[in-house]
Scaffold this motif. Structure first.
Motif, mmCIF file in Angstrom:
data_model
loop_
_atom_site.group_PDB
_atom_site.id
_atom_site.type_symbol
_atom_site.label_atom_id
_atom_site.label_comp_id
_atom_site.label_asym_id
_atom_site.label_seq_id
_atom_site.Cartn_x
_atom_site.Cartn_y
_atom_site.Cartn_z
ATOM 1 N N SER A 50 -10.778 -12.378 4.448
ATOM 2 C CA SER A 50 -10.093 -12.458 3.152
ATOM 3 C C SER A 50 -11.042 -12.141 1.999
ATOM 4 C CB SER A 50 -9.464 -13.842 2.954
ATOM 5 O OG SER A 50 -10.438 -14.807 2.600
ATOM 6 N N LEU A 51 -12.329 -12.275 2.242
ATOM 7 C CA LEU A 51 -13.358 -11.966 1.247
ATOM 8 C C LEU A 51 -13.968 -10.575 1.469
ATOM 9 C CD1 LEU A 51 -15.113 -15.462 1.389
ATOM 10 C CD2 LEU A 51 -13.736 -14.577 -0.519
ATOM 11 N N ASP A 52 -13.353 -9.810 2.397
ATOM 12 C CA ASP A 52 -13.844 -8.477 2.787
ATOM 13 C C ASP A 52 -15.210 -8.531 3.471
ATOM 14 O OD1 ASP A 52 -11.557 -7.061 1.900
ATOM 15 O OD2 ASP A 52 -12.327 -7.106 -0.160
ATOM 16 N N TYR A 53 -15.448 -9.614 4.206
ATOM 17 C CA TYR A 53 -16.652 -9.763 5.017
ATOM 18 C C TYR A 53 -16.246 -9.872 6.487
ATOM 19 C CZ TYR A 53 -18.958 -11.403 0.665
ATOM 20 O OH TYR A 53 -19.462 -11.529 -0.606
ATOM 21 N N THR A 54 -17.246 -9.786 7.359
ATOM 22 C CA THR A 54 -17.090 -10.207 8.750
ATOM 23 C C THR A 54 -18.183 -11.237 9.000
ATOM 24 O OG1 THR A 54 -18.644 -8.608 9.725
ATOM 25 C CG2 THR A 54 -16.345 -7.870 9.408
ATOM 26 N N GLU A 55 -18.110 -11.904 10.120
ATOM 27 C CA GLU A 55 -19.145 -12.889 10.426
ATOM 28 C C GLU A 55 -20.492 -12.230 10.716
ATOM 29 O OE1 GLU A 55 -17.286 -15.303 13.473
ATOM 30 O OE2 GLU A 55 -16.529 -16.653 11.924
ATOM 31 N N LEU A 56 -20.494 -10.921 10.940
ATOM 32 C CA LEU A 56 -21.741 -10.191 11.150
ATOM 33 C C LEU A 56 -22.217 -9.455 9.904
ATOM 34 C CD1 LEU A 56 -21.176 -8.707 14.719
ATOM 35 C CD2 LEU A 56 -22.672 -10.604 14.055
ATOM 36 N N VAL A 58 -22.052 -10.328 5.882
ATOM 37 C CA VAL A 58 -21.788 -10.978 4.595
ATOM 38 C C VAL A 58 -22.909 -10.508 3.671
ATOM 39 C CG1 VAL A 58 -21.550 -13.172 3.373
ATOM 40 C CG2 VAL A 58 -20.803 -12.996 5.765
ATOM 41 N N GLU A 59 -22.606 -9.483 2.886
ATOM 42 C CA GLU A 59 -23.623 -8.913 1.991
ATOM 43 C C GLU A 59 -24.867 -8.486 2.773
ATOM 44 O OE1 GLU A 59 -22.824 -8.435 -1.224
ATOM 45 O OE2 GLU A 59 -20.967 -9.604 -1.114
ATOM 46 N N GLY A 60 -24.664 -7.949 3.981
ATOM 47 C CA GLY A 60 -25.764 -7.406 4.772
ATOM 48 C C GLY A 60 -26.372 -8.337 5.800
ATOM 49 N N VAL A 61 -25.977 -9.605 5.810
ATOM 50 C CA VAL A 61 -26.462 -10.536 6.835
ATOM 51 C C VAL A 61 -25.262 -11.170 7.533
ATOM 52 C CG1 VAL A 61 -28.664 -11.015 5.698
ATOM 53 C CG2 VAL A 61 -26.669 -12.450 5.190
ATOM 54 N N GLY A 62 -25.507 -11.757 8.689
ATOM 55 C CA GLY A 62 -24.452 -12.420 9.431
ATOM 56 C C GLY A 62 -24.545 -13.926 9.291
ATOM 57 N N ILE A 63 -23.740 -14.604 10.096
ATOM 58 C CA ILE A 63 -23.794 -16.068 10.121
ATOM 59 C C ILE A 63 -24.009 -16.538 11.547
ATOM 60 C CG2 ILE A 63 -22.274 -16.312 8.114
ATOM 61 C CD1 ILE A 63 -20.142 -17.384 10.227
ATOM 62 N N GLY A 117 -21.133 -26.240 9.904
ATOM 63 C CA GLY A 117 -22.342 -25.822 9.204
ATOM 64 C C GLY A 117 -22.705 -24.410 9.635
ATOM 65 N N ILE A 118 -22.873 -23.522 8.663
ATOM 66 C CA ILE A 118 -23.297 -22.162 8.984
ATOM 67 C C ILE A 118 -24.635 -21.871 8.332
ATOM 68 C CG2 ILE A 118 -20.961 -21.267 9.342
ATOM 69 C CD1 ILE A 118 -21.211 -19.907 6.549
ATOM 70 N N VAL A 119 -25.388 -21.013 8.980
ATOM 71 C CA VAL A 119 -26.669 -20.537 8.474
ATOM 72 C C VAL A 119 -26.569 -19.019 8.436
ATOM 73 C CG1 VAL A 119 -29.145 -20.357 8.973
ATOM 74 C CG2 VAL A 119 -27.931 -22.493 9.440
ATOM 75 N N PHE A 120 -27.060 -18.427 7.372
ATOM 76 C CA PHE A 120 -27.059 -16.970 7.278
ATOM 77 C C PHE A 120 -28.233 -16.427 8.077
ATOM 78 C CE2 PHE A 120 -24.287 -18.369 4.029
ATOM 79 C CZ PHE A 120 -23.266 -17.435 4.071
ATOM 80 N N PHE A 121 -27.976 -15.294 8.759
ATOM 81 C CA PHE A 121 -28.929 -14.801 9.746
ATOM 82 C C PHE A 121 -29.027 -13.287 9.656
ATOM 83 C CE2 PHE A 121 -30.375 -13.895 14.118
ATOM 84 C CZ PHE A 121 -31.409 -14.811 14.221
ATOM 85 N N PRO A 130 -31.578 -16.081 3.385
ATOM 86 C CA PRO A 130 -31.017 -16.855 2.271
ATOM 87 C C PRO A 130 -29.505 -16.634 2.148
ATOM 88 C CG PRO A 130 -32.915 -15.550 1.550
ATOM 89 C CD PRO A 130 -32.568 -15.097 2.935
ATOM 90 N N VAL A 131 -28.829 -17.615 1.562
ATOM 91 C CA VAL A 131 -27.406 -17.464 1.261
ATOM 92 C C VAL A 131 -27.257 -16.285 0.296
ATOM 93 C CG1 VAL A 131 -25.402 -18.517 0.141
ATOM 94 C CG2 VAL A 131 -26.939 -19.936 1.519
#
Length: 141
Positions: A50-56, A58-63, A117-121, A130-131
């Motif tokens: 819905s935010l135009d992201y995927t879990e892989l 998000v602004e160039g990093v995944g979760i 809890g998610i961590v950006f990866f 970083p987030v």
């Protein structure tokens, strides 16, 4: 042992509907606890979409899911339509919590609530990242 208590927001930034199938039920005929997390994972993927992201991406990093806590409230049954609300909160430098609530659409009966809890990866570098500032800004609005 004290029970888990999860405080959730009054309103959620995103919600989606998910119909319960026979494959979601356990031997007792209600929603299986392990499959509840599968439904929450589906809702999380839809939240990111819905935010135009995927879990892989998000602004160039995944979760990566770092932890999960669930508080069960009632049974759910085959054929019921669940509404899963989700919002991001409790941001740190590398991640945040995704707070969620699942309720039955018609009766509004709460089935479960929780937080993931998610961590950006950075998958290319294989390290925590970083987030993303834009994700934080878009989900805290």
């Amino acid at each position: 042992m004290p029970r888990i208590k999860i405080d959730i927001p009054e309103h959620f930034a995103y919600s989606t509907e998910i119909t319960l199938y026979l494959s979601h039920m356990n031997y007792a005929g209600h929603l299986d606890n392990a499959l509840l997390l599968s439904l929450v994972s589906e809702a999380r993927a839809r939240f990111f979409m819905s935010l135009d992201y995927t879990e892989l991406n998000v602004e160039g990093v995944g979760i990566v899911v770092a932890d999960a806590a669930v508080q069960y409230k009632s049974e759910a049954f085959h054929g019921e339509v669940m509404v899963v609300g989700m919002s991001a909160g409790d941001f740190g430098s590398k991640g945040c919590d995704l707070l969620w609530r699942m309720h039955e659409k018609l009766s509004q009966r709460e089935v479960a609530r929780g937080k993931t809890g998610i961590v950006f990866f950075d998958y290319a570098a294989r390290k925590v990242a970083p987030v993303p500032a834009n994700f934080r800004a878009r989900t805290q609005a």
